[in-house]
Write a protein that holds these residues in place. Structure first.
Motif, PDB file in Angstrom:
ATOM      1  N   ALA A  68      18.193  36.082 -28.398  1.00  0.00           N
ATOM      2  CA  ALA A  68      16.951  35.307 -28.454  1.00  0.00           C
ATOM      3  C   ALA A  68      15.955  35.792 -27.414  1.00  0.00           C
ATOM      4  CB  ALA A  68      17.258  33.829 -28.235  1.00  0.00           C
ATOM      5  N   ALA A  69      16.459  36.124 -26.225  1.00  0.00           N
ATOM      6  CA  ALA A  69      15.563  36.607 -25.173  1.00  0.00           C
ATOM      7  C   ALA A  69      14.960  37.962 -25.555  1.00  0.00           C
ATOM      8  CB  ALA A  69      16.328  36.721 -23.855  1.00  0.00           C
TER       9      ALA A  69
ATOM     10  N   ARG B 108      19.567  33.000 -34.066  1.00  0.00           N
ATOM     11  CA  ARG B 108      19.792  31.703 -34.707  1.00  0.00           C
ATOM     12  C   ARG B 108      21.174  31.676 -35.378  1.00  0.00           C
ATOM     13  NH1 ARG B 108      15.832  31.847 -38.031  1.00  0.00           N
ATOM     14  NH2 ARG B 108      14.292  31.095 -36.521  1.00  0.00           N
TER      15      ARG B 108
ATOM     16  N   ASN C  82       9.089  40.363 -29.652  1.00  0.00           N
ATOM     17  CA  ASN C  82       8.455  39.626 -30.747  1.00  0.00           C
ATOM     18  C   ASN C  82       9.017  40.102 -32.094  1.00  0.00           C
ATOM     19  OD1 ASN C  82       6.756  37.736 -31.915  1.00  0.00           O
ATOM     20  ND2 ASN C  82       5.025  39.150 -32.059  1.00  0.00           N
TER      21      ASN C  82
ATOM     22  N   GLU D 124      14.853  26.255 -31.600  1.00  0.00           N
ATOM     23  CA  GLU D 124      15.640  26.570 -32.784  1.00  0.00           C
ATOM     24  C   GLU D 124      16.463  25.374 -33.266  1.00  0.00           C
ATOM     25  OE1 GLU D 124      15.432  29.215 -34.422  1.00  0.00           O
ATOM     26  OE2 GLU D 124      14.513  30.674 -33.103  1.00  0.00           O
TER      27      GLU D 124
ATOM     28  N   THR E 234      22.012  33.795 -26.698  1.00  0.00           N
ATOM     29  CA  THR E 234      21.024  33.714 -25.619  1.00  0.00           C
ATOM     30  C   THR E 234      20.380  35.072 -25.372  1.00  0.00           C
ATOM     31  OG1 THR E 234      22.257  31.920 -24.555  1.00  0.00           O
ATOM     32  CG2 THR E 234      20.691  33.138 -23.190  1.00  0.00           C
TER      33      THR E 234
ATOM     34  N   ARG F  95      14.875  27.297 -27.152  1.00  0.00           N
ATOM     35  CA  ARG F  95      14.214  28.367 -27.906  1.00  0.00           C
ATOM     36  C   ARG F  95      13.592  27.839 -29.203  1.00  0.00           C
ATOM     37  NH1 ARG F  95      17.960  29.477 -24.717  1.00  0.00           N
ATOM     38  NH2 ARG F  95      17.920  31.370 -23.463  1.00  0.00           N
TER      39      ARG F  95
ATOM     40  N   ARG G 180      15.275  37.409 -33.838  1.00  0.00           N
ATOM     41  CA  ARG G 180      15.234  35.949 -33.712  1.00  0.00           C
ATOM     42  C   ARG G 180      16.166  35.293 -34.740  1.00  0.00           C
ATOM     43  NH1 ARG G 180      10.192  35.558 -34.203  1.00  0.00           N
ATOM     44  NH2 ARG G 180       9.741  35.959 -32.010  1.00  0.00           N
TER      45      ARG G 180
ATOM     46  N   ALA H  72      14.508  39.020 -28.567  1.00  0.00           N
ATOM     47  CA  ALA H  72      13.574  38.759 -29.663  1.00  0.00           C
ATOM     48  C   ALA H  72      12.222  38.305 -29.137  1.00  0.00           C
ATOM     49  CB  ALA H  72      14.161  37.703 -30.600  1.00  0.00           C
ATOM     50  N   ALA H  73      12.270  37.469 -28.076  1.00  0.00           N
ATOM     51  CA  ALA H  73      11.022  36.975 -27.490  1.00  0.00           C
ATOM     52  C   ALA H  73      10.247  38.103 -26.809  1.00  0.00           C
ATOM     53  CB  ALA H  73      11.326  35.863 -26.492  1.00  0.00           C
ATOM     54  N   ILE H  74      10.993  38.988 -26.125  1.00  0.00           N
ATOM     55  CA  ILE H  74      10.342  40.101 -25.421  1.00  0.00           C
ATOM     56  C   ILE H  74       9.676  41.054 -26.417  1.00  0.00           C
ATOM     57  CG2 ILE H  74      10.776  42.154 -24.014  1.00  0.00           C
ATOM     58  CD1 ILE H  74      13.014  40.556 -22.612  1.00  0.00           C
TER      59      ILE H  74
END
Length: 416
Positions: free
Chosen positions: A243-244, A259, A250, A290, A240, A288, A255, A246-248
């Protein structure tokens, strides 16, 4: 096969004399239920030499079954066993410990079915307990109090309250003795989850770093051939956080790491070993984008129980995926099928549903309306109010993430 059976019997016989129930993570859900039933029968016998200890053990077994299965019946059995332990208590210390045990069952009821007022009632009950003479008993009381306050902070979705609650958890950990490892792991996992959530909410690198260190310790301490469920829970939280981040940023590499962490968590056991934990991992992956639709559908079947929070959240994600996919492919029939199901669910009397189920279905119905409005003159004028009520119901149920989802849809509906 026969050797395995003998080894399994030896495991149960040895475990009966142990206070650490970590061994339960190695056995399947059906065996946990069988052992809980047997323990309840033994504790209830007139000939039982130590009924207090017997009932306390039965409560812990039923609670483990409820945590992994989402069974409300097992929760009730755990609570009753705790109350039976209180009646069998021989001194004030045992009475306090039995009360704390009932508190743990009520806290699990909140984790599974929500309703924040449970937490306030529990904290009031703890305040009414006399001070324990034994320091280890008082440490258990303070540990439960800290875990309850942690849940209140997460429901409030307030970073400052989360930080204060994380400090309370740390103080409670200091009061434990080395042999209270199970309680310590629960406190550490709660603290890591709080630090992670607060760090993501405020983008505080210090909190995220602390959460990462604590989760790494939990993963390393929970060996896959000894504590697979605990390991999976810690790995899922690691995923978690990754992933967060990775989103922030990019970041495709981060990411991919997220996974891999989710996949590792899901691979620790089969879905029937701990249905709620496996389903929770699939939910995290779905949130997410995934996960696979097949895994999410299986998670839905495992958690489709009235009032179960994870069940409501998974159903909302499953319908969101179905509607999105139908939008992309122009499958009008698939959307109308979802609409029929949701209208039937929303038409049920309030005594046949729960607030969190209603909120989940209302959010999904809003998605249907927004999808159909692109093709038909579908009415959207009442959508904002419906989503507002869904957000309110989710908040009252103690699921702030679903309330946020409803509010986000409200903003989309205004521009639709």
């Amino acid at each position: 096969m026969f050797e395995f059976g003998r080894d399994l019997r030896r495991l149960f016989e040895k475990a009966r004399d142990s206070q650490d129930l970590g061994w339960l993570e190695l056995v399947g859900l059906n065996l946990v239920e069988i052992e809980a039933r047997n323990q309840s029968i033994d504790a209830g016998r007139v000939s039982c030499p130590r009924p207090y200890e017997g009932w306390m053990r039965a409560a812990a077994l039923w609670r483990e079954h409820a945590r992994r299965s989402g069974s409300s019946e097992s929760l009730q059995r755990a609570e009753q066993a705790g109350r039976d332990a209180s009646r069998a208590a021989l001194n004030e210390d045992q009475t306090i410990r039995a009360a704390v045990d009932v508190g743990h069952t009520a806290m699990l009821a909140f984790d599974l079915f929500g309703i924040p007022r449970r937490l306030d009632g529990l904290l009031t009950s703890l305040d009414g307990l006399p001070a324990a003479r034994r320091s280890e008993t008082q440490a258990e009381v303070e540990a439960l109090r800290a875990r309850l306050n942690a849940r209140k902070a997460r429901v409030a979705y307030d970073a400052d309250k989360m930080a204060d609650a994380a400090n309370q958890l740390a103080e409670a950990m200091l009061g434990l003795k080395p042999d209270d490892s199970a309680i310590g792991e629960d406190l550490q996992l709660d603290r890591a989850a709080l630090s992670l959530e607060a760090g993501l909410l405020t983008r505080n690198a210090k909190l995220l770093d602390r959460a990462g260190r604590e989760l790494r310790e939990l993963v390393e301490g929970a060996l896959p051939d000894e504590r697979p469920v605990s390991r999976a829970r810690a790995l899922a939280l690691c995923g978690t956080g990754m992933a967060a981040l990775a989103a922030i940023a990019n970041d495709a590499g981060a990411r991919q790491q997220a996974r891999a962490l989710f996949d590792a968590a899901a691979d620790q056991f089969s879905p029937d070993h701990s249905p709620m934990d496996w389903a929770a991992i699939q939910l995290l992956k779905a949130e997410r984008a995934e996960g696979s639709p097949e895994a999410l559908e299986q998670a839905h079947k495992l958690t489709d129980k009235p009032g179960l929070i994870i069940g409501a959240m998974i159903r909302e994600r499953l319908y969101a995926h179905t509607i999105s996919e139908a939008d992309e492919t122009g499958d009008f029939t698939a959307i109308t099928k979802v609409e029929v199901v949701l209208r039937h669910r929303l038409a049920r009397p309030m005594d046949e549903t729960t607030a969190i189920d209603w909120a989940s279905d209302q959010i999904s119905m809003a998605r249907v309306a927004m999808s159909l409005s692109k093709r038909l003159s579908y009415p959207l004028q009442d959508l904002g109010m419906a989503l507002y009520e869904a957000a309110d119901a989710a908040t009252m149920s103690g699921v702030p993430s679903m309330a946020v989802r409803a509010k986000d849809l409200m903003l989309l509906a205004k521009t639709a």
